[in-house]
Design an enzyme around this catalytic site. Structure first.
Site, mmCIF file in Angstrom:
data_model
loop_
_atom_site.group_PDB
_atom_site.id
_atom_site.type_symbol
_atom_site.label_atom_id
_atom_site.label_comp_id
_atom_site.label_asym_id
_atom_site.label_seq_id
_atom_site.Cartn_x
_atom_site.Cartn_y
_atom_site.Cartn_z
ATOM 1 N N CYS A 1 -1.050 7.983 -2.050
ATOM 2 C CA CYS A 1 -0.294 7.027 -2.882
ATOM 3 C C CYS A 1 -1.194 6.244 -3.948
ATOM 4 C CB CYS A 1 0.116 5.905 -1.853
ATOM 5 S SG CYS A 1 1.162 6.433 -0.435
ATOM 6 N N ASP B 1 -1.511 -1.555 -0.926
ATOM 7 C CA ASP B 1 -0.920 -0.442 -0.452
ATOM 8 C C ASP B 1 0.601 -0.456 -0.304
ATOM 9 O OD1 ASP B 1 -0.509 1.879 1.229
ATOM 10 O OD2 ASP B 1 -1.825 1.319 2.530
HETATM 11 P P1 4NP Z 1 -2.953 5.114 0.116
HETATM 12 O O1 4NP Z 1 -1.858 4.889 1.155
HETATM 13 O O2 4NP Z 1 -4.217 4.918 0.825
HETATM 14 O O3 4NP Z 1 -2.645 4.565 -1.005
HETATM 15 O O4 4NP Z 1 -2.712 6.852 0.074
HETATM 16 C C1 4NP Z 1 -1.761 4.931 2.561
HETATM 17 C C2 4NP Z 1 -1.399 6.328 2.749
HETATM 18 C C3 4NP Z 1 -1.148 6.741 4.137
HETATM 19 C C4 4NP Z 1 -1.404 5.859 5.065
HETATM 20 C C5 4NP Z 1 -1.961 4.516 4.741
HETATM 21 C C6 4NP Z 1 -2.110 4.364 3.274
HETATM 22 N N1 4NP Z 1 -1.222 6.341 6.648
HETATM 23 O O5 4NP Z 1 -1.595 5.313 7.478
HETATM 24 O O6 4NP Z 1 -0.951 7.329 7.034
#
Ligand code: 4NP
Length: 152
Positions: free
Chosen positions: A13, A125
């Site tokens: 993300c 997030d």
């Molecule tokens: P990112 O978001 O750290 O911005 O890529 C996330 C993507 C997946 C997960 C958590 C945050 N996950 O728990 O799978």
């Protein structure tokens, strides 16, 4: 040549969005050949996956194509290789500092320290959130990216 690694938790993300946006900003500024850009996650659950479809859709609306990017995990070599290792949030920052050899710890900082307009410290997030979380990520990494270009 300078090198920059963007880091979040999943590398599907926030950090791939930061990578795609910073590539775009470097192309616009005509400095792409002088900067190596990559992203990675502190977690390995999504290794090999393309960015989240919501991140891809939000970026594409601004003319930025993330579809060719694939998630990878932060490696020990990253601490040697990159000049700037930029964390999206405090959890990413603490994880990186815990893993980094002391001699490379100075490379690690929060990406939003480079922001010129936004006054937040972290890129939130958007993974479990509803609504405009991915738009917010784009706004924040665009802001920080403009600041980072000035510094490089
Ligand atoms: P990112 O978001 O750290 O911005 O890529 C996330 C993507 C997946 C997960 C958590 C945050 N996950 O728990 O799978």
């Amino acid at each position: 040549m300078k090198s920059v690694l963007f880091v979040c938790l999943g590398n599907i993300c926030r950090s791939p969005t930061a990578e795609g946006v910073f590539r775009y900003l470097c192309e616009q500024a005509g400095v792409s050949s002088r900067v190596d850009i990559d992203s990675a996650g502190t977690g390995a659950w999504h290794v090999g996956h393309p960015p989240d479809v919501r991140a891809q859709a939000a970026a594409l609306k601004r003319g930025i194509d993330l579809s060719q990017q694939r998630a990878r995990a932060v490696s020990d070599a990253d601490f040697e290789v990159f000049d700037y290792i930029l964390a999206m949030d405090q959890a990413n920052l603490q994880e990186l500092l815990a893993r980094s050899p002391t001699k490379h710890a100075h490379k690690i900082q929060l990406y939003m320290e480079f922001a010129q307009d936004a006054t937040v410290a972290e890129v939130p997030d958007p993974y479990y959130g509803e609504g405009d979380g991915f738009e917010r990520v784009l706004d924040l990494v665009m802001d920080a990216g403009k600041g980072l270009i000035r510094v490089l």
